[in-house]
Design a protein around this motif. Structure first.
Motif, PDB file in Angstrom:
ATOM      1  N   MET A   1      -3.226   8.073  13.485  1.00 41.64           N
ATOM      2  CA  MET A   1      -3.000   8.237  12.058  1.00 41.64           C
ATOM      3  C   MET A   1      -2.574   9.661  11.800  1.00 41.64           C
ATOM      4  SD  MET A   1      -3.860   9.154   8.721  1.00 41.64           S
ATOM      5  CE  MET A   1      -5.048  10.333   9.222  1.00 41.64           C
ATOM      6  N   SER A   2      -1.657   9.818  10.872  1.00 40.67           N
ATOM      7  CA  SER A   2      -1.217  11.151  10.519  1.00 40.67           C
ATOM      8  C   SER A   2      -0.810  11.184   9.061  1.00 40.67           C
ATOM      9  CB  SER A   2      -0.040  11.564  11.404  1.00 40.67           C
ATOM     10  OG  SER A   2       1.035  10.660  11.230  1.00 40.67           O
ATOM     11  N   VAL A   3      -0.792  12.371   8.525  1.00 42.86           N
ATOM     12  CA  VAL A   3      -0.239  12.585   7.198  1.00 42.86           C
ATOM     13  C   VAL A   3       1.185  13.060   7.418  1.00 42.86           C
ATOM     14  CG1 VAL A   3      -0.392  13.923   5.073  1.00 42.86           C
ATOM     15  CG2 VAL A   3      -2.479  13.135   6.203  1.00 42.86           C
ATOM     16  N   ILE A   4       2.121  12.379   6.788  1.00 40.86           N
ATOM     17  CA  ILE A   4       3.530  12.716   6.953  1.00 40.86           C
ATOM     18  C   ILE A   4       4.144  13.002   5.588  1.00 40.86           C
ATOM     19  CG2 ILE A   4       3.737  11.351   9.070  1.00 40.86           C
ATOM     20  CD1 ILE A   4       5.171   9.183   7.405  1.00 40.86           C
ATOM     21  N   THR A   5       5.349  13.511   5.596  1.00 40.95           N
ATOM     22  CA  THR A   5       6.078  13.763   4.361  1.00 40.95           C
ATOM     23  C   THR A   5       6.907  12.540   3.998  1.00 40.95           C
ATOM     24  OG1 THR A   5       8.043  14.635   5.450  1.00 40.95           O
ATOM     25  CG2 THR A   5       6.267  16.224   4.936  1.00 40.95           C
ATOM     26  N   ILE A   6       7.364  12.508   2.779  1.00 39.18           N
ATOM     27  CA  ILE A   6       8.185  11.379   2.340  1.00 39.18           C
ATOM     28  C   ILE A   6       9.482  11.301   3.148  1.00 39.18           C
ATOM     29  CG2 ILE A   6       9.305  12.648   0.461  1.00 39.18           C
ATOM     30  CD1 ILE A   6       9.141   9.983  -1.137  1.00 39.18           C
ATOM     31  N   GLU A   7       9.989  12.441   3.571  1.00 40.82           N
ATOM     32  CA  GLU A   7      11.224  12.460   4.357  1.00 40.82           C
ATOM     33  C   GLU A   7      11.038  11.821   5.734  1.00 40.82           C
ATOM     34  OE1 GLU A   7      11.433  15.410   1.164  1.00 40.82           O
ATOM     35  OE2 GLU A   7       9.966  15.145   2.763  1.00 40.82           O
ATOM     36  N   GLU A   8       9.798  11.779   6.227  1.00 46.84           N
ATOM     37  CA  GLU A   8       9.511  11.183   7.528  1.00 46.84           C
ATOM     38  C   GLU A   8       9.277   9.675   7.456  1.00 46.84           C
ATOM     39  OE1 GLU A   8       7.013  14.140  10.142  1.00 46.84           O
ATOM     40  OE2 GLU A   8       6.354  14.290   8.044  1.00 46.84           O
ATOM     41  N   LEU A   9       9.137   9.139   6.243  1.00 48.70           N
ATOM     42  CA  LEU A   9       8.844   7.709   6.082  1.00 48.70           C
ATOM     43  C   LEU A   9       9.883   6.780   6.715  1.00 48.70           C
ATOM     44  CD1 LEU A   9       7.352   7.056   2.541  1.00 48.70           C
ATOM     45  CD2 LEU A   9       6.387   6.416   4.753  1.00 48.70           C
ATOM     46  N   PRO A  10      11.174   6.985   6.490  1.00 49.97           N
ATOM     47  CA  PRO A  10      12.147   6.027   7.032  1.00 49.97           C
ATOM     48  C   PRO A  10      12.009   5.782   8.526  1.00 49.97           C
ATOM     49  CG  PRO A  10      13.210   7.458   5.457  1.00 49.97           C
ATOM     50  CD  PRO A  10      11.826   8.013   5.673  1.00 49.97           C
ATOM     51  N   ARG A  36      10.147  -6.010   1.152  1.00 48.00           N
ATOM     52  CA  ARG A  36      10.674  -5.563   2.442  1.00 48.00           C
ATOM     53  C   ARG A  36      11.971  -4.766   2.310  1.00 48.00           C
ATOM     54  NH1 ARG A  36       7.726 -10.115   4.062  1.00 48.00           N
ATOM     55  NH2 ARG A  36       6.355  -9.578   5.799  1.00 48.00           N
ATOM     56  N   GLY A  37      12.614  -4.850   1.156  1.00 54.82           N
ATOM     57  CA  GLY A  37      13.814  -4.065   0.904  1.00 54.82           C
ATOM     58  C   GLY A  37      13.514  -2.698   0.318  1.00 54.82           C
ATOM     59  N   PHE A  38      12.238  -2.403   0.105  1.00 51.45           N
ATOM     60  CA  PHE A  38      11.778  -1.115  -0.418  1.00 51.45           C
ATOM     61  C   PHE A  38      12.387  -0.774  -1.783  1.00 51.45           C
ATOM     62  CE2 PHE A  38      11.548  -0.967   4.225  1.00 51.45           C
ATOM     63  CZ  PHE A  38      10.178  -0.841   4.371  1.00 51.45           C
ATOM     64  N   SER A  39      12.490  -1.798  -2.634  1.00 51.79           N
ATOM     65  CA  SER A  39      13.041  -1.593  -3.970  1.00 51.79           C
ATOM     66  C   SER A  39      11.990  -1.674  -5.064  1.00 51.79           C
ATOM     67  CB  SER A  39      14.127  -2.636  -4.262  1.00 51.79           C
ATOM     68  OG  SER A  39      15.192  -2.497  -3.353  1.00 51.79           O
ATOM     69  N   PHE A  40      11.005  -2.570  -4.896  1.00 51.95           N
ATOM     70  CA  PHE A  40      10.057  -2.833  -5.977  1.00 51.95           C
ATOM     71  C   PHE A  40       8.617  -2.768  -5.489  1.00 51.95           C
ATOM     72  CE2 PHE A  40      13.918  -5.240  -6.986  1.00 51.95           C
ATOM     73  CZ  PHE A  40      14.247  -4.631  -8.184  1.00 51.95           C
ATOM     74  N   ARG A 150      12.208   7.694  -5.145  1.00 47.30           N
ATOM     75  CA  ARG A 150      12.535   8.952  -4.473  1.00 47.30           C
ATOM     76  C   ARG A 150      13.282   8.687  -3.163  1.00 47.30           C
ATOM     77  NH1 ARG A 150      14.513  13.664  -4.128  1.00 47.30           N
ATOM     78  NH2 ARG A 150      13.490  15.078  -2.692  1.00 47.30           N
ATOM     79  N   LEU A 151      12.832   7.679  -2.419  1.00 44.76           N
ATOM     80  CA  LEU A 151      13.522   7.331  -1.174  1.00 44.76           C
ATOM     81  C   LEU A 151      14.966   6.925  -1.455  1.00 44.76           C
ATOM     82  CD1 LEU A 151      10.694   5.386   0.675  1.00 44.76           C
ATOM     83  CD2 LEU A 151      11.666   7.598   1.334  1.00 44.76           C
ATOM     84  N   GLN A 152      15.190   6.215  -2.543  1.00 43.89           N
ATOM     85  CA  GLN A 152      16.563   5.822  -2.898  1.00 43.89           C
ATOM     86  C   GLN A 152      17.412   7.054  -3.187  1.00 43.89           C
ATOM     87  OE1 GLN A 152      17.636   2.640  -2.577  1.00 43.89           O
ATOM     88  NE2 GLN A 152      15.569   2.141  -1.926  1.00 43.89           N
ATOM     89  N   THR A 153      16.851   8.048  -3.889  1.00 47.40           N
ATOM     90  CA  THR A 153      17.626   9.253  -4.198  1.00 47.40           C
ATOM     91  C   THR A 153      17.868  10.103  -2.953  1.00 47.40           C
ATOM     92  OG1 THR A 153      15.704  10.600  -4.809  1.00 47.40           O
ATOM     93  CG2 THR A 153      16.765   9.346  -6.570  1.00 47.40           C
ATOM     94  N   LEU A 154      17.019   9.939  -1.950  1.00 46.47           N
ATOM     95  CA  LEU A 154      17.239  10.651  -0.693  1.00 46.47           C
ATOM     96  C   LEU A 154      18.320   9.987   0.149  1.00 46.47           C
ATOM     97  CD1 LEU A 154      13.564  11.482   0.379  1.00 46.47           C
ATOM     98  CD2 LEU A 154      15.296  13.086  -0.445  1.00 46.47           C
TER      99      LEU A 154
END
Length: 161
Positions: A1-10, A36-40, A150-154
């Motif tokens: 287990m780790s704490v990651i940043t949002i940029e590391e999620l994908p 599963r499409g990470f939209s909603f 936020r992931l969409q804007t990235l």
């Protein structure tokens, strides 16, 4: 287990995984799960808090059932950006989960998420009694939707493929 940043999620998601969002309270854990499409973000029933071992077992069972690849936890930051006792409790919760799961956690600033969730429920004409039972999962969905947006804007809208 780790704490990651949002940029590391994908890099941690894909293969039919979902993303879970949590709103950690003293009496309940609000839960939401992405499609599963990470939209909603979709609210799930709250987990009633009893003691950590029972809470963790219920949460891990739900995360496995939902095929979660990572967990976003709302971090209750003060309005001035400082972290108080509630933020420390959230960080301690993740530290305690460390020995129980390999799922990565992402902290997300949850300032005003409960207020926004309550306003939404009021606009949907939920009675005060019905709002009380749904507010924590609605807040979790609000937190998770913020991360998904936020992931969409990235520019990671295609990373789940």
């Amino acid at each position: 287990m780790s704490v990651i940043t949002i940029e590391e999620l994908p890099a941690r998601l894909g293969g039919g995984k979902t993303l879970a969002g949590l709103d950690l309270g003293d009496k309940t854990i609000g839960v939401a799960v992405s499609d599963r499409g990470f939209s909603f973000a979709h609210p799930r029933p709250v987990i009633m808090r009893r003691k950590f071992s029972l809470d963790a077992a219920a949460l891990l069972a739900l995360l496995q059932k939902e095929n979660a690849g990572a967990v976003v936890l709302g971090l209750p930051v003060n309005m001035d950006g400082s972290e108080g006792p509630r933020a420390q409790k959230s960080r301690a919760f993740v530290r305690n989960m460390a020995g129980l799961t390999d799922l990565p956690f992402v902290f997300w600033d949850e300032r005003l998420s409960t207020v926004a969730a309550e306003r939404t429920l009021i606009e949907m004409d939920f009675s005060r009694k019905k709002r009380a039972g749904k507010i924590d999962s609605a807040a979790a969905a609000f937190i998770l939707q913020g991360v998904l947006d936020r992931l969409q804007t990235l520019g990671v809208d295609a990373w789940s493929k």
